[in-house]
Structure formats: C-alpha cells, structure tokens
Motif scaffolding. Structure first.
Motif, PDB file in Angstrom:
ATOM      1  N   GLU A  73      -0.530  16.635 -14.146  1.00 32.35           N
ATOM      2  CA  GLU A  73       0.387  16.304 -13.054  1.00 32.35           C
ATOM      3  C   GLU A  73      -0.088  15.053 -12.325  1.00 32.35           C
ATOM      4  OE1 GLU A  73      -0.895  18.687  -9.119  1.00 32.35           O
ATOM      5  OE2 GLU A  73      -0.010  19.995 -10.646  1.00 32.35           O
ATOM      6  N   SER A  74       0.851  14.184 -11.996  1.00 32.85           N
ATOM      7  CA  SER A  74       0.532  12.959 -11.264  1.00 32.85           C
ATOM      8  C   SER A  74       0.794  13.179  -9.782  1.00 32.85           C
ATOM      9  CB  SER A  74       1.392  11.800 -11.760  1.00 32.85           C
ATOM     10  OG  SER A  74       1.095  11.499 -13.107  1.00 32.85           O
ATOM     11  N   MET A  75      -0.072  12.595  -8.951  1.00 31.78           N
ATOM     12  CA  MET A  75       0.137  12.702  -7.508  1.00 31.78           C
ATOM     13  C   MET A  75       1.309  11.830  -7.071  1.00 31.78           C
ATOM     14  SD  MET A  75      -2.747  12.529  -4.547  1.00 31.78           S
ATOM     15  CE  MET A  75      -3.137  10.794  -4.715  1.00 31.78           C
ATOM     16  N   TRP A  76       1.473  10.673  -7.741  1.00 31.90           N
ATOM     17  CA  TRP A  76       2.582   9.762  -7.456  1.00 31.90           C
ATOM     18  C   TRP A  76       3.312   9.455  -8.762  1.00 31.90           C
ATOM     19  CZ3 TRP A  76       3.211   9.447  -2.430  1.00 31.90           C
ATOM     20  CH2 TRP A  76       2.105   9.455  -1.572  1.00 31.90           C
ATOM     21  N   ALA A  77       4.629   9.479  -8.722  1.00 33.97           N
ATOM     22  CA  ALA A  77       5.437   9.189  -9.918  1.00 33.97           C
ATOM     23  C   ALA A  77       5.812   7.708  -9.941  1.00 33.97           C
ATOM     24  CB  ALA A  77       6.686  10.062  -9.931  1.00 33.97           C
ATOM     25  N   ASP A  78       4.825   6.832  -9.773  1.00 35.46           N
ATOM     26  CA  ASP A  78       5.083   5.397  -9.651  1.00 35.46           C
ATOM     27  C   ASP A  78       4.119   4.631 -10.535  1.00 35.46           C
ATOM     28  OD1 ASP A  78       7.035   5.633  -7.453  1.00 35.46           O
ATOM     29  OD2 ASP A  78       5.299   6.332  -6.314  1.00 35.46           O
ATOM     30  N   ASP A  79       4.402   3.339 -10.711  1.00 37.34           N
ATOM     31  CA  ASP A  79       3.514   2.470 -11.454  1.00 37.34           C
ATOM     32  C   ASP A  79       3.521   1.087 -10.809  1.00 37.34           C
ATOM     33  OD1 ASP A  79       5.950   1.341 -12.219  1.00 37.34           O
ATOM     34  OD2 ASP A  79       5.855   2.086 -14.273  1.00 37.34           O
ATOM     35  N   PHE A  80       2.813   0.162 -11.429  1.00 38.42           N
ATOM     36  CA  PHE A  80       2.677  -1.170 -10.858  1.00 38.42           C
ATOM     37  C   PHE A  80       4.028  -1.858 -10.687  1.00 38.42           C
ATOM     38  CE2 PHE A  80       1.992  -5.792 -11.540  1.00 38.42           C
ATOM     39  CZ  PHE A  80       1.275  -6.049 -10.383  1.00 38.42           C
ATOM     40  N   ASP A  81       4.923  -1.682 -11.646  1.00 38.28           N
ATOM     41  CA  ASP A  81       6.242  -2.317 -11.534  1.00 38.28           C
ATOM     42  C   ASP A  81       6.992  -1.813 -10.310  1.00 38.28           C
ATOM     43  OD1 ASP A  81       5.917  -3.895 -13.775  1.00 38.28           O
ATOM     44  OD2 ASP A  81       6.892  -2.468 -15.127  1.00 38.28           O
ATOM     45  N   ARG A  82       6.928  -0.518 -10.073  1.00 37.36           N
ATOM     46  CA  ARG A  82       7.593   0.056  -8.892  1.00 37.36           C
ATOM     47  C   ARG A  82       6.966  -0.499  -7.612  1.00 37.36           C
ATOM     48  NH1 ARG A  82      12.073   2.479  -6.555  1.00 37.36           N
ATOM     49  NH2 ARG A  82      11.422   4.028  -5.012  1.00 37.36           N
ATOM     50  N   PHE A  83       5.652  -0.604  -7.599  1.00 35.75           N
ATOM     51  CA  PHE A  83       4.977  -1.174  -6.428  1.00 35.75           C
ATOM     52  C   PHE A  83       5.461  -2.590  -6.161  1.00 35.75           C
ATOM     53  CE2 PHE A  83       1.306  -3.854  -5.075  1.00 35.75           C
ATOM     54  CZ  PHE A  83       1.246  -3.438  -3.758  1.00 35.75           C
ATOM     55  N   MET A  84       5.521  -3.405  -7.212  1.00 36.24           N
ATOM     56  CA  MET A  84       5.939  -4.789  -7.013  1.00 36.24           C
ATOM     57  C   MET A  84       7.407  -4.884  -6.598  1.00 36.24           C
ATOM     58  SD  MET A  84       3.323  -6.656  -7.118  1.00 36.24           S
ATOM     59  CE  MET A  84       4.348  -8.087  -6.744  1.00 36.24           C
ATOM     60  N   GLN A  85       8.240  -3.969  -7.047  1.00 30.82           N
ATOM     61  CA  GLN A  85       9.620  -3.928  -6.559  1.00 30.82           C
ATOM     62  C   GLN A  85       9.636  -3.698  -5.050  1.00 30.82           C
ATOM     63  OE1 GLN A  85      11.539  -0.857  -8.847  1.00 30.82           O
ATOM     64  NE2 GLN A  85      11.252  -1.953 -10.794  1.00 30.82           N
ATOM     65  N   GLY A  86       8.771  -2.775  -4.592  1.00 28.50           N
ATOM     66  CA  GLY A  86       8.677  -2.521  -3.160  1.00 28.50           C
ATOM     67  C   GLY A  86       8.154  -3.721  -2.393  1.00 28.50           C
ATOM     68  N   VAL A  87       7.143  -4.393  -2.952  1.00 31.19           N
ATOM     69  CA  VAL A  87       6.587  -5.586  -2.315  1.00 31.19           C
ATOM     70  C   VAL A  87       7.661  -6.661  -2.183  1.00 31.19           C
ATOM     71  CG1 VAL A  87       4.986  -7.508  -2.631  1.00 31.19           C
ATOM     72  CG2 VAL A  87       4.210  -5.170  -3.051  1.00 31.19           C
ATOM     73  N   LEU A  88       8.373  -6.937  -3.261  1.00 30.79           N
ATOM     74  CA  LEU A  88       9.382  -7.994  -3.245  1.00 30.79           C
ATOM     75  C   LEU A  88      10.531  -7.648  -2.303  1.00 30.79           C
ATOM     76  CD1 LEU A  88       9.376  -8.876  -7.049  1.00 30.79           C
ATOM     77  CD2 LEU A  88       8.397 -10.225  -5.178  1.00 30.79           C
ATOM     78  N   HIS A  89      10.847  -6.365  -2.186  1.00 33.08           N
ATOM     79  CA  HIS A  89      11.876  -5.955  -1.223  1.00 33.08           C
ATOM     80  C   HIS A  89      11.423  -6.274   0.198  1.00 33.08           C
ATOM     81  CE1 HIS A  89      15.049  -3.420   0.580  1.00 33.08           C
ATOM     82  NE2 HIS A  89      14.108  -3.105   1.456  1.00 33.08           N
ATOM     83  N   VAL A  90      10.194  -5.934   0.525  1.00 31.49           N
ATOM     84  CA  VAL A  90       9.693  -6.178   1.880  1.00 31.49           C
ATOM     85  C   VAL A  90       9.624  -7.675   2.165  1.00 31.49           C
ATOM     86  CG1 VAL A  90       7.688  -5.937   3.396  1.00 31.49           C
ATOM     87  CG2 VAL A  90       8.459  -3.988   2.043  1.00 31.49           C
ATOM     88  N   ILE A  91       9.199  -8.461   1.192  1.00 30.19           N
ATOM     89  CA  ILE A  91       9.151  -9.913   1.401  1.00 30.19           C
ATOM     90  C   ILE A  91      10.547 -10.458   1.672  1.00 30.19           C
ATOM     91  CG2 ILE A  91       8.562 -12.144   0.377  1.00 30.19           C
ATOM     92  CD1 ILE A  91       6.476 -10.679  -1.330  1.00 30.19           C
ATOM     93  N   LYS A  92      11.528  -9.965   0.940  1.00 32.93           N
ATOM     94  CA  LYS A  92      12.903 -10.414   1.145  1.00 32.93           C
ATOM     95  C   LYS A  92      13.383 -10.089   2.554  1.00 32.93           C
ATOM     96  CE  LYS A  92      17.573 -10.021  -0.800  1.00 32.93           C
ATOM     97  NZ  LYS A  92      18.407  -9.374  -1.865  1.00 32.93           N
ATOM     98  N   VAL A  93      12.987  -8.931   3.072  1.00 27.80           N
ATOM     99  CA  VAL A  93      13.416  -8.511   4.408  1.00 27.80           C
ATOM    100  C   VAL A  93      12.667  -9.262   5.502  1.00 27.80           C
ATOM    101  CG1 VAL A  93      13.500  -6.554   6.015  1.00 27.80           C
ATOM    102  CG2 VAL A  93      14.109  -6.219   3.610  1.00 27.80           C
ATOM    103  N   ALA A  94      11.344  -9.319   5.390  1.00 30.34           N
ATOM    104  CA  ALA A  94      10.509  -9.855   6.470  1.00 30.34           C
ATOM    105  C   ALA A  94      10.227 -11.346   6.336  1.00 30.34           C
ATOM    106  CB  ALA A  94       9.184  -9.097   6.525  1.00 30.34           C
ATOM    107  N   GLY A  95      10.170 -11.840   5.100  1.00 33.94           N
ATOM    108  CA  GLY A  95       9.759 -13.221   4.859  1.00 33.94           C
ATOM    109  C   GLY A  95       8.266 -13.303   4.621  1.00 33.94           C
ATOM    110  N   PRO A  96       7.801 -14.279   3.855  1.00 36.96           N
ATOM    111  CA  PRO A  96       6.377 -14.393   3.511  1.00 36.96           C
ATOM    112  C   PRO A  96       5.457 -14.543   4.725  1.00 36.96           C
ATOM    113  CG  PRO A  96       7.706 -15.829   2.130  1.00 36.96           C
ATOM    114  CD  PRO A  96       8.614 -15.323   3.197  1.00 36.96           C
ATOM    115  N   ASP A  97       5.981 -14.986   5.860  1.00 34.86           N
ATOM    116  CA  ASP A  97       5.148 -15.145   7.057  1.00 34.86           C
ATOM    117  C   ASP A  97       4.839 -13.824   7.742  1.00 34.86           C
ATOM    118  OD1 ASP A  97       5.071 -17.872   6.729  1.00 34.86           O
ATOM    119  OD2 ASP A  97       6.689 -18.275   8.150  1.00 34.86           O
TER     120      ASP A  97
END
Length: 395
Positions: free
Chosen positions: A310-334
């Motif tokens: 059993e995995s504690m999280w059902a995620d991988d690096f690609d999912r993480f980067m999708q989340g990162v890119l979403h946050v950057i789009k919302v907040a901006g790189p600054d």
C-alpha cells in the motif's frame, strides 16, 4: 556563475546582471542555483542513537530523506529545520511541557549543526544564507511549527528569536490558544485575541509568519494584520486538489498581491492513505529519537514492507510538477517557493528524497521558465521575504 548569482542575492536582488551565460546541461543548471527548502522535519532524527546527519543514508536502509551527502547530491543548499511541537492540552502544564520540548529541540538542532562546521553553518539573516552558500557550505535556518509552545506568554517569542528562530506558524493540526487550524472545527473564527498580538510581536521581532496549517479565516486575518509578507512553508493549491491543508487559488492570488509566497509541497496532491498499519508506524517514526538502533532498523524494514502492498500517497513526480505549474500560473514566479515536507510525510514516487531536486529545475526549464525565475522560486523569493521581515523590525 553561482558566485555571480550569490553576489546579486547579497546585494538584494534575485538574479545576476550582465551577459547571459551559455546554456548549461540540466544538472549543471541546478548546481548554479541557490536552493532552499522552507520546511525540513529532519530534526526528529537528530537524537537517534548510532545515527549521524553527516552519514549517507539510503531509502533502502533508512526512513530519513535529508542528510548532508544527499544535500550535495540534490544541490539543496539549505533550508529551515523545523522545531515541531505536537498539540497538547491548553493548560499551564501543557504549555510548560511544550515549551521545554521546543527548547530542547532547538538546542538539538544547534548541537547537530555545530558538529559539522566545515560543512553546514547556522543562518540568522538573508545575508547569512548568501554568504554561507558563497563559502561552499550548507545553510541552516530554524523555524517553529506550532507556536503552542509559547503558551500565553508572548515574551517567549523573543527568546526563540534570540535562539535563532526566524520563521514560525501559529498552529498545527488542532486549534490552540492562538488560532484555528485548517483541519479542526473553528473555535476562534480565525485568530484568537492572543493570536492577533502574536502577529504584531512577530512583525516587531522581524520573524516571518508561516500560514501553513492555519484556517482560511486565520490566514485572512494574518494577511490583513501583518505589516510584512506571509509565507506558506509547505502547502499547495486547493483548486488543484481539494484538501483543507491547501489554500484556494483566490487566496493564493491575495497572498501574492501582498508580496508573500507559497512553497509547494509533495503532500496532499491526493488523499493520504493513513491506514491503521501506517498510523502505527508513523507513531513510532515521530519518536524515532528514542529508539535503539535495532528498533530503528526494524521500523525501516516494516515501513518498506508496507510500501510493497500500500502506498501512503497515490502520486508521482509528474503529478507533483502539475501541482507546481498550477501554483506558478496562479501566483506567478515571484511568489512561489518549495517546501516539500521532507521527513514530515513528504516524498512520492520519483521524488522520494532530496537527491531528486535537479529534476524539478529541469522540468521548470522545459516548461519555459527562465533561469532568473527558477532562481527566484528556489531561494530568491524566500530571501526577499526574510529581508522584508528584517526591515520591518528595523523600522
């Protein structure tokens, strides 16, 4: 090139000026960047019998995700080592026990870092971080996760500041005397009266306010009351994944408008699978500093055996980067940074420990972000917020 970038950061900017260098291979590009993580729970390992922060540990033989050799592997130049205090009763006895525990954890961090002065040094200011990294050494800030340890005596905040703490959050997973938690039923509808005073004292002392784990209402009130920008040391977007520990995109935009930053984490990109078996092992992990070497090894063995079924999280690096890119789009790189929650539940397939960090830089570059923007996200935004807090105290 890294020395040029560090010189620019020391001068108060985020990137170096002058002619653009030749494009670098991904690994070299990451090495040139000053990288900081804003939430390292690694101090829970510092008291372990027979264990050393300076030794190389592996995922196969240890549960720790951060050590000095792997900081070099992943070019993690440093970060904020957390003084985590579990939430206890809101009583004089509970406050006293939490205070003593937090002081001991602070001392443990100091003692551990002091053993390796040729490799890692304590930092108190943004300028310290740039100077230490420029000397080729690792950077150790201290933060406080859960200000429950202050009890009702805000004068203790100055003592923690004197001991080197430069960032603190008011609350963890349960409400306390200062604020409502994101994962508890509202008691104060945000900050308590004492919590409002805590914000003012944090500003006075030049400490960065960390809004991770705080309720929406507490976040709103801290954003309104604070005279310097807030940070979320290990959070994500609730619009990307709906969990109360994440912040909705409208609030992320307001955070950015006020100059703050959200440090993206690897946790709560999906629901946590905290089965009874995993919960039992988590309880032992949180007390790993009290276990014998044999008990530590048995805990690692049992944890890895459970991982097979059993995995504690059902995620991988690609999912993480999708989340990162979403946050950057919302907040901006600054207004983006990184706090993966290493050694506190973070780490998923493909980014299991800090040695994987160059992959993040590579993916950001592939997404079209400039070296200057990537530098901001890895350290420049955090240093800017630290400087703002320092300047606020000076005023």
């Amino acid at each position: 090139m890294k020395k040029l970038l560090l010189a620019a950061l020391l001068a108060g900017g985020c990137t170096a000026q002058g002619p653009s260098p030749e494009p670098a291979p991904p690994a070299d590009r990451h090495k040139r960047i000053l990288t900081l993580d804003t939430h390292l729970d690694t101090p829970m390992h510092f008291a372990r019998a027979g264990w050393s922060f300076a030794d190389r540990h592996t995922l196969a033989n240890d549960l720790v995700q951060v050590d000095i050799p792997r900081m070099a592997d992943g070019n993690l130049d440093g970060g904020f080592f957390a003084i985590y205090t579990a939430q206890g009763p809101l009583t004089p006895e509970g406050y006293a026990a939490a205070r003593d525990y937090a002081f001991q954890r602070s001392d443990l961090i100091d003692a551990t870092i002091a053993r390796f002065p040729d490799r890692i040094l304590p930092a108190r200011t943004a300028a310290d971080a740039v100077r230490i990294a420029g000397e080729g050494k690792l950077v150790a800030f201290k933060s406080m996760e859960n200000s429950y340890a202050l009890g009702e005596d805000l004068g203790l905040l100055a003592e923690f500041q004197r001991r080197g703490v430069r960032m603190a959050g008011p609350v963890h997973s349960k409400n306390n005397q200062l604020a409502d938690s994101a994962t508890d039923k509202a008691r104060w509808n945000g900050l308590s009266p004492l919590g409002r005073q805590w914000v003012a004292e944090m500003n006075r002392l030049g400490m960065v306010i960390d809004a991770s784990h705080s309720s929406d209402a507490a976040f709103d009130q801290m954003l309104e009351l604070s005279t310097t920008p807030l940070i979320l040391s290990h959070s994500g977007s609730r619009d990307f994944f709906d969990n109360p520990r994440n912040l909705d995109d409208a609030r992320i935009r307001r955070l950015a408008e006020k100059g703050g930053a959200i440090c993206v984490t690897t946790v709560f990109l999906s629901n946590m699978n905290l089965s009874p078996a995993r919960a039992e092992l988590f309880g032992k992990l949180e007390a790993i500093g009290t276990l014998s070497p044999e008990e530590q090894a048995d805990l690692t063995r049992r944890w890895r055996e459970l991982d097979k079924t059993e995995s504690m999280w059902a995620d991988d690096f690609d999912r993480f980067m999708q989340g990162v890119l979403h946050v950057i789009k919302v907040a901006g790189p600054d207004h983006v940074c990184f706090g993966a929650d290493w050694d506190g539940g973070g780490g998923i397939k493909g980014i299991e420990d800090i040695s994987a960090l160059p992959k993040v830089t590579e993916r950001l570059k592939a997404a079209g972000y400039s070296d200057a923007d990537i530098e901001k996200m890895w350290s420049g935004n955090v240093l800017r917020i630290l400087r703002a807090a320092e300047a606020g105290a000076a005023r």
